[in-house]
Design an enzyme around this catalytic site. Structure first.
Site, PDB file in Angstrom:
ATOM      1  N   PRO A  12       0.850  -1.149  -0.008  1.00  0.00           N
ATOM      2  CA  PRO A  12      -0.024  -0.048   0.047  1.00  0.00           C
ATOM      3  C   PRO A  12       0.838   1.214   0.039  1.00  0.00           C
ATOM      4  O   PRO A  12       0.075   2.395  -0.210  1.00  0.00           O
ATOM      5  CB  PRO A  12      -0.895  -0.063   1.424  1.00  0.00           C
ATOM      6  CG  PRO A  12      -0.150  -1.122   1.956  1.00  0.00           C
ATOM      7  CD  PRO A  12       0.680  -2.163   1.194  1.00  0.00           C
ATOM      8  N   PHE A  13       2.257   1.325   0.255  1.00  0.00           N
ATOM      9  CA  PHE A  13       2.868   2.324   0.337  1.00  0.00           C
ATOM     10  C   PHE A  13       4.146   2.372  -0.597  1.00  0.00           C
ATOM     11  O   PHE A  13       5.162   2.894  -0.466  1.00  0.00           O
ATOM     12  CB  PHE A  13       3.335   2.983   1.507  1.00  0.00           C
ATOM     13  CG  PHE A  13       2.399   2.828   2.781  1.00  0.00           C
ATOM     14  CD1 PHE A  13       1.322   3.920   2.485  1.00  0.00           C
ATOM     15  CD2 PHE A  13       1.749   1.966   3.468  1.00  0.00           C
ATOM     16  CE1 PHE A  13       0.108   4.056   3.400  1.00  0.00           C
ATOM     17  CE2 PHE A  13       0.611   1.863   4.287  1.00  0.00           C
ATOM     18  CZ  PHE A  13       0.101   2.970   4.213  1.00  0.00           C
ATOM     19  N   GLU A  26       4.635  -0.146   4.849  1.00  0.00           N
ATOM     20  CA  GLU A  26       4.316   0.572   6.135  1.00  0.00           C
ATOM     21  C   GLU A  26       4.266   2.166   5.936  1.00  0.00           C
ATOM     22  O   GLU A  26       5.136   2.596   5.303  1.00  0.00           O
ATOM     23  CB  GLU A  26       5.771   0.261   7.073  1.00  0.00           C
ATOM     24  CG  GLU A  26       5.786   0.680   8.373  1.00  0.00           C
ATOM     25  CD  GLU A  26       6.803   0.394   9.384  1.00  0.00           C
ATOM     26  OE1 GLU A  26       6.487   0.998  10.528  1.00  0.00           O
ATOM     27  OE2 GLU A  26       7.345  -0.311   9.160  1.00  0.00           O
ATOM     28  N   LYS A  54       5.259  -4.297  13.380  1.00  0.00           N
ATOM     29  CA  LYS A  54       5.938  -5.187  14.310  1.00  0.00           C
ATOM     30  C   LYS A  54       5.360  -6.559  14.595  1.00  0.00           C
ATOM     31  O   LYS A  54       4.231  -6.686  14.961  1.00  0.00           O
ATOM     32  CB  LYS A  54       6.429  -4.659  15.670  1.00  0.00           C
ATOM     33  CG  LYS A  54       7.484  -3.558  15.823  1.00  0.00           C
ATOM     34  CD  LYS A  54       8.721  -4.387  15.667  1.00  0.00           C
ATOM     35  CE  LYS A  54      10.073  -3.546  14.916  1.00  0.00           C
ATOM     36  NZ  LYS A  54      10.173  -3.238  13.655  1.00  0.00           N
TER      37      LYS A  54
END
Length: 419
Positions: free
Chosen positions: A203-204, A221, A237
């Site tokens: 997504p990034f 992230e 994490k």
């Protein structure tokens, strides 16, 4: 506005077109549904104004740069900006030589959302230029000679030393990374990014070119996002390998959700992010919106938490970025001591790795990722690098941590193995 029939074809055609310029930035959500993303993708090309900084006042320079233009601004923060925020230094070897901070106001900006393309900066004729732009299929034949900076035995020895620091109470958790690299490397950056983005859509994800420097990123992230007066951080994490068997894959996902070790890692970083956000927040507004959310990507399941706050109106949004940088998920707790030990035990300067790239809009809203799962390349020196790491706690098993590094690197290794 123009309807695009073939989204994927248009996306890569547009990127090929943008890559002809000295500077471009492509931000791709890969159509993941997200509460905070504004577009399916943004493509910024060429520059009207630019800021390149490795001084002692990079954040202040960025503030002045943004205030002077108050326009769409794209750029990156290198990890070693930490030295401007805390009394720290970076002396490890650096084969990539990215600037610490780079931002630009684009000449052309295209946004794509729900099947519609919009030219936000520039003339609509650039859509025709993109359609007519010749695809450049440069597949380099040169075999990459990828090397690990550390052997498995050296890695395990370093983890054992870091666990001694934890047992002494110096730190609770540290993100320790290792580098894989190739010298005399020749790659076609757009083609390599396309292969990575298709194998591991995240997504990034994004592509950033500043002259000879390239970031080809499949990061899952988000570092920090601002929408209105709300700040949102989503640290990762906790990692588990996918299974091709649907029933087993579901069991792995459930197991990750209830894994005490992974939860302990995650909550330590959540606490750290909460602490970082309080520096910029209206008092009492910091909250954990989601704890231990499990999200699925092509190679891995990840444990992601969401922390938010209301931005204090007396705090400039660029100071809010500075107050949370570098991100807790890539440092450790306590943060400053973890960064000192990262410098001591890692072999390579992080540079742009575990930094962040993204954009700021004319209203001062922004969205920045975490530069992980990314191929970094200097086409002038022909140096290619990627780093992988993980959270080291006292309970961790060094051999399993090494295997997790290879899992995180698997998509990149597969893409680069085709060379």
């Amino acid at each position: 506005m123009k309807n695009q029939q073939n989204f994927t074809d248009f996306k890569y055609k547009a990127l090929n077109w943008a890559n002809q310029f000295d500077v471009c930035c492509f931000l791709d959500s890969n159509q993941y549904k997200d509460n905070y993303s504004e577009f399916d993708f943004l493509l910024a090309a060429d520059f009207q104004f630019e800021l390149k900084s490795s001084s002692v006042n990079s954040f202040e320079e960025l503030k002045e740069f943004y205030e002077a233009h108050q326009q769409w601004t794209f750029g990156f923060f290198g990890y070693d900006l930490k030295n401007q925020i805390e009394d720290l230094s970076s002396n490890n070897q650096d084969g990539l030589e990215f600037p610490d901070l780079y931002f630009f106001v684009p000449k052309y900006l295209i946004a794509y959302k729900d099947g519609l393309t919009e030219v936000l900066i520039g003339d609509n004729s650039i859509l025709n230029d993109i359609e007519n732009f010749g695809q450049i299929h440069k597949k380099e034949d040169k075999k990459l000679n990828l090397k690990a900076r550390l052997s498995e035995a050296e890695y395990i020895k370093k983890i054992d030393s870091l666990k001694e620091h934890i047992s002494r109470g110096d730190i609770y958790e540290i993100n320790f990374c290792q580098e894989f690299f190739a010298e005399h490397a020749k790659i076609a950056p757009v083609e390599t990014f396309k292969a990575l983005n298709q194998l591991s859509p995240t997504p990034f994800a994004g592509y950033f070119k500043v002259r000879d420097h390239y970031i080809l990123s499949a990061t899952p992230e988000r570092f920090l996002c601002k929408r209105g007066n709300k700040l949102i951080s989503q640290p990762i994490k906790g990692t588990a390998k996918r299974s091709p068997d649907p029933a087993e894959d579901q069991a792995i996902k459930y197991s990750l959700r209830s894994d005490i070790k992974e939860q302990a890692e995650n909550v330590m970083i959540v606490d750290l992010v909460r602490h970082d956000l309080t520096k910029s927040a209206i008092k009492g507004s910091v909250k954990v919106e989601e704890l231990f959310g499990i999200y699925t990507f092509p190679q891995v399941h990840q444990m992601i938490s969401t922390i938010s706050c209301q931005l204090n109106p007396n705090v400039h949004f660029i100071d809010a970025i500075k107050n949370t940088f570098p991100m807790g998920s890539m440092t450790g707790a306590p943060k400053v001591k973890a960064m000192q030990l990262i410098e001591q035990y890692e072999e390579t300067k992080r540079g742009i790795f575990s930094g962040s790239f993204g954009c700021i809009n004319p209203n001062g809203d922004f969205d920045f990722n975490v530069i992980i799962r990314s191929i970094l390349y200097n086409s002038a020196s022909k140096y290619l690098s990627f780093q992988v790491g993980g959270a080291i706690t006292y309970q961790c098993d060094a051999k399993k941590e090494y295997e997790e590094c290879l899992l995180k690197a698997s998509a990149i290794l597969k893409v680069l193995g085709d060379h």
